[in-house]
Design a protein around this motif. Structure first.
Motif, short mmCIF file in Angstrom:
data_model
loop_
_atom_site.label_atom_id
_atom_site.label_comp_id
_atom_site.label_asym_id
_atom_site.label_seq_id
_atom_site.Cartn_x
_atom_site.Cartn_y
_atom_site.Cartn_z
N ARG A 1 35.32 17.18 21.87
CA ARG A 1 33.96 17.50 21.45
C ARG A 1 33.14 17.89 22.68
O ARG A 1 33.39 17.44 23.80
CB ARG A 1 33.30 16.30 20.77
CG ARG A 1 33.82 16.03 19.37
CD ARG A 1 33.30 17.07 18.40
NE ARG A 1 33.79 16.89 17.04
CZ ARG A 1 34.86 17.54 16.57
NH1 ARG A 1 35.56 18.34 17.33
NH2 ARG A 1 35.21 17.34 15.32
N ARG A 2 32.15 18.73 22.44
CA ARG A 2 31.20 19.06 23.49
C ARG A 2 30.04 18.08 23.40
O ARG A 2 29.77 17.50 22.33
CB ARG A 2 30.69 20.48 23.33
CG ARG A 2 31.79 21.53 23.49
CD ARG A 2 31.22 22.93 23.57
NE ARG A 2 32.31 23.91 23.72
CZ ARG A 2 32.92 24.16 24.87
NH1 ARG A 2 32.55 23.52 25.98
NH2 ARG A 2 33.89 25.04 24.92
N GLN B 1 27.71 16.91 20.21
CA GLN B 1 28.34 17.03 18.90
C GLN B 1 28.63 15.63 18.33
O GLN B 1 28.47 14.62 18.98
CB GLN B 1 29.64 17.83 19.01
CG GLN B 1 29.42 19.30 19.34
CD GLN B 1 30.71 20.08 19.33
OE1 GLN B 1 31.75 19.63 19.84
NE2 GLN B 1 30.68 21.28 18.77
N GLU B 2 29.11 15.64 17.09
CA GLU B 2 29.46 14.38 16.44
C GLU B 2 30.99 14.21 16.43
O GLU B 2 31.72 15.19 16.29
CB GLU B 2 28.95 14.38 14.99
CG GLU B 2 29.32 13.14 14.20
CD GLU B 2 28.80 13.17 12.78
OE1 GLU B 2 27.58 13.04 12.62
OE2 GLU B 2 29.63 13.33 11.85
N GLN C 1 25.98 12.64 18.70
CA GLN C 1 25.48 13.17 19.98
C GLN C 1 26.29 12.63 21.15
O GLN C 1 25.76 11.97 22.05
CB GLN C 1 24.00 12.81 20.14
CG GLN C 1 23.13 13.40 19.03
CD GLN C 1 21.69 12.92 19.11
OE1 GLN C 1 21.42 11.86 19.64
NE2 GLN C 1 20.79 13.73 18.59
#
Lengths: 112, 113
Positions: free
Chosen positions: B13-14, B17-18, B81
């Motif tokens: 994930r970046r 993101q979730e 987040q």
């Protein structure tokens, strides 16, 4: 607050040697103690579970002892083999609690 | 006779993101535990759930993290987040009853870019 400590942090032995891994915990009011094995990048495999009323458990070449009053457990591995190379984790479940607290583990390397 | 199943095995994930991590306990097990493992460290307890109930979430950060174990379907650990510090291996374990032997899944390795 329960704390679990494992000594040594790492151990390297030649094949065939008998060895002892140590685990200590600060609060003796435990429900059970469990030894796990973890291979790199993998999950945990349960090796032995000792209930608080028990003194030891055996499975094959493995023997785990529990001395609740002194807050100690040992995992004895007989006739070690290269396939025993892994991280060994000790975990304690407190009386009346819900969580199992883990030590940081002992990394074992058995040389062929 | 499947064991504890976790998916995905790897999740990238970046930041921001979730991340949603899933855990299906062993058949017949109604107790689920989530743990986090950082490199070269032991497992840290996060949360303990029974079907439809959170029993102990004392190890889970109050912000951004949540967990559920619905009546039907797997347990979900949700991280909103995500930040780089969330990068870790997340393990799920199950037991038949609260004090019994724990069985672990293979874990989800979360990497936050």
């Amino acid at each position: 607050k329960q704390e679990v400590t494992q000594i040594p942090a790492a151990l390297s032995v030649p094949e065939g040697e008998n060895l002892v891994l140590n685990c200590s915990f600060t609060d003796s009011a435990i429900y059970n103690l469990q030894w796990f094995r973890q291979d790199p990048g993998k999950g945990l495999t349960s090796l032995l579970l000792i209930q608080s009323s028990q003194r030891e458990q055996t499975s094959g070449r493995l023997n785990a002892s529990l001395d609740k009053s002194s807050g100690r457990s040992t995992l004895y591995i007989a006739a070690s083999q290269p396939g025993d190379s892994a991280t060994y984790l000790c975990a304690v479940k407190d009386l009346g609690g819900f969580k199992t607290i883990f030590g940081a583990g002992t990394r074992l390397f058995v040389k062929a | 006779n499947a064991g504890v199943m976790q998916n995905p095995r790897h999740l990238v994930r970046r930041r921001g993101q979730e991340a949603r991590l899933r855990c299906s306990p062993m058949k017949g097990h109604s107790h689920v535990y989530w743990y986090r493992q950082l490199p070269e460290e032991g497992l840290k307890f996060m949360v303990y759930l029974q079907k439809e109930n959170i029993i102990d979430e004392s190890g889970m950060p109050k912000e951004r993290f949540s967990a559920e174990f619905p009546k039907e379907g797997p347990s979900i650990l949700r991280i909103q987040q995500v930040v780089r510090g969330d990068s870790a291996a997340y393990f799920c374990a199950s037991s038949a009853q609260g004090g019994e032997k724990l069985f672990f899944g293979s874990g989800t390795q979360l990497s936050v870019l």
